[in-house]
Design a protein around this motif. Sequence first.
Motif, mmCIF file in Angstrom:
data_model
loop_
_atom_site.group_PDB
_atom_site.id
_atom_site.type_symbol
_atom_site.label_atom_id
_atom_site.label_comp_id
_atom_site.label_asym_id
_atom_site.label_seq_id
_atom_site.Cartn_x
_atom_site.Cartn_y
_atom_site.Cartn_z
ATOM 1 N N UNK A 3 10.232 -12.427 -3.501
ATOM 2 C CA UNK A 3 10.989 -11.614 -2.543
ATOM 3 C C UNK A 3 12.329 -11.199 -3.138
ATOM 4 N N UNK A 4 12.982 -12.124 -3.841
ATOM 5 C CA UNK A 4 14.251 -11.788 -4.481
ATOM 6 C C UNK A 4 14.097 -10.719 -5.546
ATOM 7 N N UNK A 5 13.019 -10.814 -6.323
ATOM 8 C CA UNK A 5 12.766 -9.801 -7.358
ATOM 9 C C UNK A 5 12.534 -8.439 -6.721
ATOM 10 N N UNK A 6 11.740 -8.408 -5.650
ATOM 11 C CA UNK A 6 11.460 -7.134 -4.976
ATOM 12 C C UNK A 6 12.732 -6.519 -4.409
ATOM 13 N N UNK A 7 13.583 -7.344 -3.823
ATOM 14 C CA UNK A 7 14.852 -6.832 -3.296
ATOM 15 C C UNK A 7 15.725 -6.276 -4.410
ATOM 16 N N UNK A 8 15.830 -7.023 -5.492
ATOM 17 C CA UNK A 8 16.678 -6.575 -6.601
ATOM 18 C C UNK A 8 16.160 -5.280 -7.203
ATOM 19 N N UNK A 9 14.837 -5.164 -7.301
ATOM 20 C CA UNK A 9 14.248 -3.978 -7.929
ATOM 21 C C UNK A 9 14.459 -2.723 -7.106
ATOM 22 N N UNK A 10 14.553 -2.858 -5.781
ATOM 23 C CA UNK A 10 14.695 -1.671 -4.933
ATOM 24 C C UNK A 10 16.132 -1.384 -4.542
ATOM 25 N N UNK A 11 17.011 -2.375 -4.673
ATOM 26 C CA UNK A 11 18.404 -2.167 -4.285
ATOM 27 C C UNK A 11 19.236 -1.675 -5.448
ATOM 28 N N UNK A 12 18.987 -2.224 -6.649
ATOM 29 C CA UNK A 12 19.790 -1.845 -7.810
ATOM 30 C C UNK A 12 19.153 -0.695 -8.540
ATOM 31 N N UNK A 13 19.989 0.029 -9.258
ATOM 32 C CA UNK A 13 19.515 1.111 -10.123
ATOM 33 C C UNK A 13 19.896 0.738 -11.533
ATOM 34 N N UNK A 28 0.822 -1.221 0.000
ATOM 35 C CA UNK A 28 0.000 0.000 0.000
ATOM 36 C C UNK A 28 0.851 1.264 0.000
ATOM 37 N N UNK A 29 2.011 1.207 0.643
ATOM 38 C CA UNK A 29 2.915 2.365 0.717
ATOM 39 C C UNK A 29 4.279 1.910 0.212
ATOM 40 N N UNK A 30 4.459 1.819 -1.110
ATOM 41 C CA UNK A 30 5.663 1.180 -1.670
ATOM 42 C C UNK A 30 6.922 2.035 -1.601
ATOM 43 N N UNK A 31 7.300 2.431 -0.390
ATOM 44 C CA UNK A 31 8.569 3.125 -0.212
ATOM 45 C C UNK A 31 9.703 2.119 -0.394
ATOM 46 N N UNK A 32 10.785 2.496 -1.053
ATOM 47 C CA UNK A 32 11.870 1.526 -1.283
ATOM 48 C C UNK A 32 12.375 0.866 -0.011
#
Length: 355
Positions: free
Chosen positions: A114-124, A63-67
Motif C-alpha cells: 500500500x505504501x509503494x502504491x501511494x508513493x508511486x501515484x503521489x510523487x513524480x 482493473x481501472x488504474x486511475x491515479x
Amino acid sequence: MVLALGEGVPGAWALLLPRGFYAAFPLPGHPWVALFPPYNEHLLRDFGAAVLGLGVVLGWAACVPRPWLVRAAAAGLLAFSAPHLLFHSAHFGRSSGAEVFAQAVSLVLPCVLAGIALAATVTRGGRTPPPADGRTTALRTGLHTVIHTPRQRQDSRPETPRTPRTPEIRQNPTEREFTMSPTVQEERLQRRFELWDRDGDGRIDRGDWEHEARRILASFDESPTSDKGQALLEAYLGMWNYLAGQAQLGPNGSLDRQKFQDLADRQILARGRTGFDEVVRPTIASILDLCDKDGDGQVSPKEFKLWIKSTGADESTADTAFRAIDADNDGQLSVEELVQAVHKYHTGELDVALL
C-alpha cells in the motif's frame, strides 16, 4: 489484484461462513482467529463485509488504474492494515514460531505494498529530460519518423522574415523523415493558449485550466462531482500542475503566451510520444470515458461526434476526422489512436484539433 484477492477472499469467507472462518482461517488445523475467543457471529460477519468491500475497491483500482482511485484504495488498505499490524505485533496468541512468522509476513506485506502504491501515484519522479537539440525520434510500424525542431537562436538579433515552409517529406523503403515548419507548431500552441485564456489578458493560470475542464464536462452534461467528472478535472489540472512545476510557479502563478509555448515545446512536444503519453494521455483517456457511452473502452463514430462538439468544432467534420484518426480502420478509436492524433495535430501531420 493479489491484494484484492488477499482481502476479498477472507472477507467473503467471514461474511458467508463466519463459524468456518473462525475455526479454520487461514488453514484447517492452523486457526489464527480462534486464538482470540470467544466466537461472535455478528462481529465476524461485519468484519467480513468490511474487508470484502475493501477487496472490491482494490480490485477496481487494479482493473481501472486511475491515479486517484489507486491512491484511495491504497490509503484505505493502509488505514486497515497498519492498526492491524500494530495490534498483532504484540498479540500473537498461542501461535508457534512458524505461525508467528507467517502472520508477520501476512500483516507487513499489505502495509508495504500500500505504501509503494501511494508513493508511486503521489510523487513524480524519473522524468526523462528532453534532448538538448529538441529532436524526437519515434518508431512506428517499421518506419522511423524524425521530427526536427530547429534550435532557438541564442542571440537577440532580429531574424529576417521568412516565408512559411511547407512540410518536407523524404522517404525511402526503411525511413521517412518529416521536417516541420516551426510556424505550424507555434500557431497551434497559440490557438490552445487563446482557448484557455478565457479573460483575454494574455496570461493563463490554474483557474483558466479548471474553467476549460468544467466547460468540457458541461458539454457532456456530466457533473464535476461524478467519478468521470473528478477524473477529468484531475487529469486536466495535472497538465497544469506539471507545466507550473517545470516553470517553478507559485500557487497563484500564471504563464504568458511565450512562456507557455516554450514550456509546451520543451516539456511535451520536443519529447515526442513520451511527452504526450506522460502529460496529455490522462486527459485524453478521461475525455474518452465521457464519450464512451456503451462502456467498451473505445469511441465509435457516433460517440466521436460528442468529442467534436465538446471542442466547439463543426460536427459535420466528425466523420472525416474519425477516418483520419482510425489508424487500424476497425471503426473504433482507442486511447492510443487518440493520443497519436493529438500528437500529430501539434506536429502538423494532422489537421484535427482534439486537444
